[in-house]
Structure formats: C-alpha cells, structure tokens
Design a protein around this motif. Structure first.
Motif, PDB file in Angstrom:
ATOM      1  N   UNK A 248      14.285  47.059 -44.371  1.00 35.79           N
ATOM      2  CA  UNK A 248      14.639  45.898 -43.624  1.00 35.79           C
ATOM      3  C   UNK A 248      13.573  44.796 -43.062  1.00 35.79           C
ATOM      4  N   UNK A 249      13.787  43.778 -43.201  1.00 37.26           N
ATOM      5  CA  UNK A 249      12.773  42.679 -42.848  1.00 37.26           C
ATOM      6  C   UNK A 249      13.449  41.642 -42.015  1.00 37.26           C
ATOM      7  N   UNK A 250      14.706  41.806 -41.591  1.00 38.13           N
ATOM      8  CA  UNK A 250      14.908  40.836 -40.579  1.00 38.13           C
ATOM      9  C   UNK A 250      15.637  41.580 -39.057  1.00 38.13           C
ATOM     10  N   UNK A 251      15.508  40.738 -38.252  1.00 35.43           N
ATOM     11  CA  UNK A 251      15.890  41.063 -36.917  1.00 35.43           C
ATOM     12  C   UNK A 251      17.318  40.934 -36.833  1.00 35.43           C
ATOM     13  N   UNK A 252      17.816  40.223 -37.544  1.00 33.47           N
ATOM     14  CA  UNK A 252      19.389  40.050 -37.710  1.00 33.47           C
ATOM     15  C   UNK A 252      19.977  41.370 -38.037  1.00 33.47           C
ATOM     16  N   UNK A 253      19.493  42.411 -38.626  1.00 35.16           N
ATOM     17  CA  UNK A 253      20.075  43.688 -39.193  1.00 35.16           C
ATOM     18  C   UNK A 253      19.936  44.429 -37.843  1.00 35.16           C
ATOM     19  N   UNK A 254      18.914  44.360 -36.990  1.00 36.46           N
ATOM     20  CA  UNK A 254      18.764  45.131 -35.793  1.00 36.46           C
ATOM     21  C   UNK A 254      19.879  44.791 -34.754  1.00 36.46           C
ATOM     22  N   UNK A 255      20.171  43.257 -34.782  1.00 36.94           N
ATOM     23  CA  UNK A 255      21.543  42.981 -33.864  1.00 36.94           C
ATOM     24  C   UNK A 255      22.702  43.192 -34.634  1.00 36.94           C
ATOM     25  N   UNK A 256      22.785  43.545 -35.858  1.00 36.78           N
ATOM     26  CA  UNK A 256      24.044  44.102 -36.450  1.00 36.78           C
ATOM     27  C   UNK A 256      24.134  45.433 -36.278  1.00 36.78           C
ATOM     28  N   UNK A 257      23.086  46.393 -35.747  1.00 36.89           N
ATOM     29  CA  UNK A 257      23.123  47.723 -35.435  1.00 36.89           C
ATOM     30  C   UNK A 257      23.672  47.800 -34.125  1.00 36.89           C
ATOM     31  N   UNK A 258      23.540  46.795 -33.276  1.00 32.84           N
ATOM     32  CA  UNK A 258      23.921  46.802 -31.860  1.00 32.84           C
ATOM     33  C   UNK A 258      25.322  46.385 -31.858  1.00 32.84           C
ATOM     34  N   UNK A 259      26.002  46.182 -32.737  1.00 30.33           N
ATOM     35  CA  UNK A 259      27.633  46.005 -32.880  1.00 30.33           C
ATOM     36  C   UNK A 259      28.226  46.985 -33.296  1.00 30.33           C
ATOM     37  N   UNK A 260      27.299  48.359 -33.480  1.00 32.22           N
ATOM     38  CA  UNK A 260      28.251  49.542 -33.881  1.00 32.22           C
ATOM     39  C   UNK A 260      28.930  50.164 -32.515  1.00 32.22           C
ATOM     40  N   UNK A 261      30.092  50.203 -32.394  1.00 30.68           N
ATOM     41  CA  UNK A 261      30.737  50.623 -31.192  1.00 30.68           C
ATOM     42  C   UNK A 261      30.548  51.900 -30.663  1.00 30.68           C
ATOM     43  N   UNK A 262      29.931  52.975 -31.394  1.00 27.55           N
ATOM     44  CA  UNK A 262      29.913  54.180 -30.943  1.00 27.55           C
ATOM     45  C   UNK A 262      28.661  54.868 -30.870  1.00 27.55           C
ATOM     46  N   UNK A 263      27.465  53.863 -31.662  1.00 23.66           N
ATOM     47  CA  UNK A 263      26.218  54.011 -31.771  1.00 23.66           C
ATOM     48  C   UNK A 263      25.421  54.334 -30.545  1.00 23.66           C
ATOM     49  N   UNK A 264      24.880  55.548 -30.385  1.00 25.16           N
ATOM     50  CA  UNK A 264      24.071  55.776 -29.162  1.00 25.16           C
ATOM     51  C   UNK A 264      22.687  55.973 -29.576  1.00 25.16           C
ATOM     52  N   UNK A 265      22.499  56.820 -30.499  1.00 29.59           N
ATOM     53  CA  UNK A 265      21.188  57.284 -31.106  1.00 29.59           C
ATOM     54  C   UNK A 265      20.622  56.824 -32.321  1.00 29.59           C
TER      55      UNK A 265
END
Length: 434
Positions: A248-265
């Motif tokens: 991964x090379x983009x912060x956009x991918x990190x923000x995509x992870x922030x939209x996973x509804x149940x992701x906590x860890x």
C-alpha cells in the motif's frame, strides 16, 4: 516410510510392566514408562515421514480420544490417506496438515463420514487446489481455515456461501488486488477475522482493478463476474484484519479501512506508505484517520487521551498544507477540535556557552566557557590560570541558587560534559590542588 499407526507405536508403545513380589499376598505392577506416554488428546507427530494411515483397527483403538492432531511436515500426498486417518478420530476438533504435499485431487469421499467437532483446519504450504478446498468446506463444519503460503494468485470459491467460517488465514499468497480478496468475503459472509500479511496488495481500491477481476478467468474458467460496490461490502462482520507487509502506498487506502463497519483491530505495518515517518508519527496518523479502530498493531487499547493527541497532531500535520492536499478527515477533526494554533517551538537544549566565575585561592576570573567540553578539557584550559597540573587539579561546582543548601559538588568524572552539571551563567567553579 511409516504409517500413522506405526509412528504412534514408535512414540507411545509401552515396554511392559515390572512385577514386584513381596512375601505377602500382594503384587505391585510398576510401569516402565510414565503414564504421560499414553495416547493424549493432543497428538503431535511432526516430521515423522508419515505417508499413510496404517492399520485401521489399530487406529480405531488408539485414537478415540484424540481431539487435536498435528501432522505437519510429513509425507502425506493422498487425500484418501488423510481421510483414512480422520475417520478414526470421532472427537477431532483441530487438524494441522501443513507442509504435506496435498496438491492431488480429492477423488472420492464417503459422504456418510461425519466430523461433527472439526472446527479448525490448517493447510499452510500444502499446495491444495481450490477444487479440493471447496470439497473440504462442503464436508467439514469449519470455523477457522488456514490457507497460507499456497501460491494462490486468485480465489476460486464459486457462488456457495459458507456461513459457519469465521476466521481465514491467507498469508504469503501472491494476490495483488482487493477485488480478488473480496471473493473471500463473498464466500464467507460471517467472516470475523482475516489475515492477509505478506500478500502484495497494491491498493484497496476495487475500481482500479475491476477490469482484471470482474469477469476474469480463474482456475474454474467458468466463474461468473462479480460486482463489488465498495472495499468493505463483503466484510461487514470482520473485526480483525492483518495486512502487514503489503504494498500500500496511499493514505486513501487507510481511509477505506476506516469504513469497514465492524473493524476494531488492525495490523498495518511494513508498507511503503510509512517509509518517511517515525513509528510515533505513523501511529498518530493512523489513529487519527481510523476512528473505528480500538487496537492498532497489537498494541494497547487506544484510550481517549491517545486518540485526542493523535487527532490534534493530525490537524497540525496538515494545517500548513494546501487545501487540495488535505484529506476529508482533516475537516472532520477540525469540526471536533476547532482550528488549532501551531505549537510553539521551545528549545530545551542547554545553552552552548555560559559565563562562570573561577576561584583559585585568592584569585578569581570570569570566563565564557562551552558546556559541551569535558571536565578534563576544562582542566587543561585552567592550568595556566591556576598553575596546577591536570593530574593534581580538583574542581568543585557551586550552583549560585543552591550552594547554601547543597554546597559544592566535585566534578570528579573527566569525560563528563559540563552541561550534565546544569551549569548556567553566574555559577562558580572552585579550583583546588590534591
């Protein structure tokens, strides 16, 4: 090469009992080996060159209580032999077949065979093909499946859904697109934990690889095209995700992870994206962008204070950048914390030079000295003034504010820098001879 039954006998066979007789109507039998050598519920036979099941009647007798079976690094190649082993372990819950070459097809399986308790299957580096994986998923009530290091560059699980599966380990497979990974979520709709470490994923953007993943051919050659509306649409229950050592090379991918509804860890380390940041900066920038994450990279629970500090640091990181370079999260956090003032750059390093009074008997002298020199270097410079050789010179430091309370402090360490004494302008150094 030995069979499983032969390997069990080799490891656990009793050598017979010793009968001790007394002049009493009593005989005591003492086992030559410890009771621990009886067949345990956890049966581990790693690297024993096992290539077959062996005598069925013996296995039926020996393995009734086995609940966990570890046969990693053996010579098993035929699934018929694998099932020939499993069939004699009715209480089996866990099986590890890693590093056995199981690339052959599953020819036929007795559908009457039931494995009611088998929940965890480990097939790392077995080169098992997807057709065999599909057969195993239909046959076994698995909740956890390990498919790491099998050289999969695509995922071929047809349209069947396996709602009982909760955890998938898929490390070290050369899958490069997130659209391909989404097929795991499609097949396992109740998936809670997904490990994708060491997979060369370039992005979580499914639109960038839609042409290659949708309608593209996989091992099945007849897989229907699939449309994924977002990177997280197939992972609505995933609360743990590991994508360490991705590309991964983009912060956009990190923000995509922030939209996973149940992701906590989340575990996200070793990516090119972080090469220009310190560990502390990486953690703060990730926490600020991921309001849903409660535990990052196996660390402690992210508390309120750490999150607030990270979010404020995030605002200051982007506040001087052009508006076009600010992510959406910046405005969200400004709405929470307001516009922040830049932090004052306070230089807490010691001053390089100070003015100190030197006293030697009746003589006094005020000099400007560098606090980055050592005690020995200072003594050398004081030789002409004091007329005392370095080897016989003693120095005593007196803090102008504390000398009444603590008195003089001998500067006895030749290699110590002067700033270690917290010397400041106005202090005094007394010179004496030994």
């Amino acid at each position: 090469m030995p069979s499983l039954s032969e390997a069990i006998h080799k490891k656990y066979d009793k050598e017979g009992d010793v009968c001790i007789k007394f002049d009493l109507p009593v005989e005591i039998y003492v086992p030559k080996i410890s009771p621990r050598k009886s067949i345990p519920s956890l049966l581990v036979l790693n690297d024993c060159d096992i290539d077959s099941a062996g005598d069925e009647h013996e296995l039926d007798h020996l393995c009734q209580i086995v609940e966990e079976l570890d046969l990693a690094q053996n010579k098993l190649e035929k699934w018929a032999e694998v099932f020939g082993i499993l069939n004699h372990m009715p209480k089996l819950k866990f099986v590890n077949l890693s590093f056995n070459n199981l690339r052959s097809a599953i020819a036929s399986v007795n559908t009457q065979t039931i494995f009611p308790y088998l929940r965890n299957l480990v097939l790392n580096n077995t080169q098992v093909d997807w057709k065999a994986v599909r057969t195993l998923l239909r046959l076994l009530p698995l909740e956890e499946l390990h498919l790491s290091l099998n050289n999969y560059n695509c995922i071929d699980l047809d349209s069947t859904q396996y709602s009982n599966l909760k955890k998938v380990h898929f490390m070290g497979n050369p899958v490069t697109t997130w659209a391909e990974v989404c097929k795991l979520g499609l097949a396992f709709p109740e998936l809670e934990s997904l490990v994708l470490a060491d997979c060369p994923l370039h992005s979580l953007d499914i639109s960038s690889d839609r042409d290659t993943s949708l309608g593209g051919r996989t091992e099945s050659e007849s897989e229907p095209s699939q449309t994924f509306t977002s990177p997280h649409c197939c992972f609505t229950h995933v609360h743990f995700l590991n994508i360490n050592n991705s590309l991964l090379t983009s912060w956009d991918d990190v923000e995509r992870l922030g939209r996973f509804p149940a992701l906590r860890q989340l575990r996200l380390q070793g990516c090119p994206l972080f090469e220009d940041f310190t560990e502390h900066e990486r953690r703060q920038l990730l926490i600020a962008r991921l309001p849903n994450i409660e535990m990052l990279n196996g660390g402690m629970f992210i508390g309120y204070e750490e999150r607030e500090d990270a979010e404020r640091a995030f605002i200051r990181h982007y506040m001087d950048k052009p508006e076009s370079e600010r992510p959406e999260r910046y405005n969200e956090l400004v709405g929470i914390h307001g516009e922040l003032q830049p932090l004052v750059n306070v230089d807490l390093s010691p001053k390089k030079k100070v003015r100190v009074m030197f006293t030697c008997g009746e003589m006094t002298d005020i000099r400007c000295i560098s606090v980055y020199q050592t005690v020995h270097e200072l003594k050398q410079k004081l030789e002409p003034f004091s007329r005392i050789s370095v080897s016989k010179m003693r120095l005593f430091y007196m803090d102008q504010d504390l000398k009444v309370v603590v008195g003089a402090q001998e500067m006895r360490y030749p290699t110590r820098k002067l700033y270690r004494y917290n010397i400041s302008t106005g202090d005094e150094i007394v010179i004496e001879s030994k």
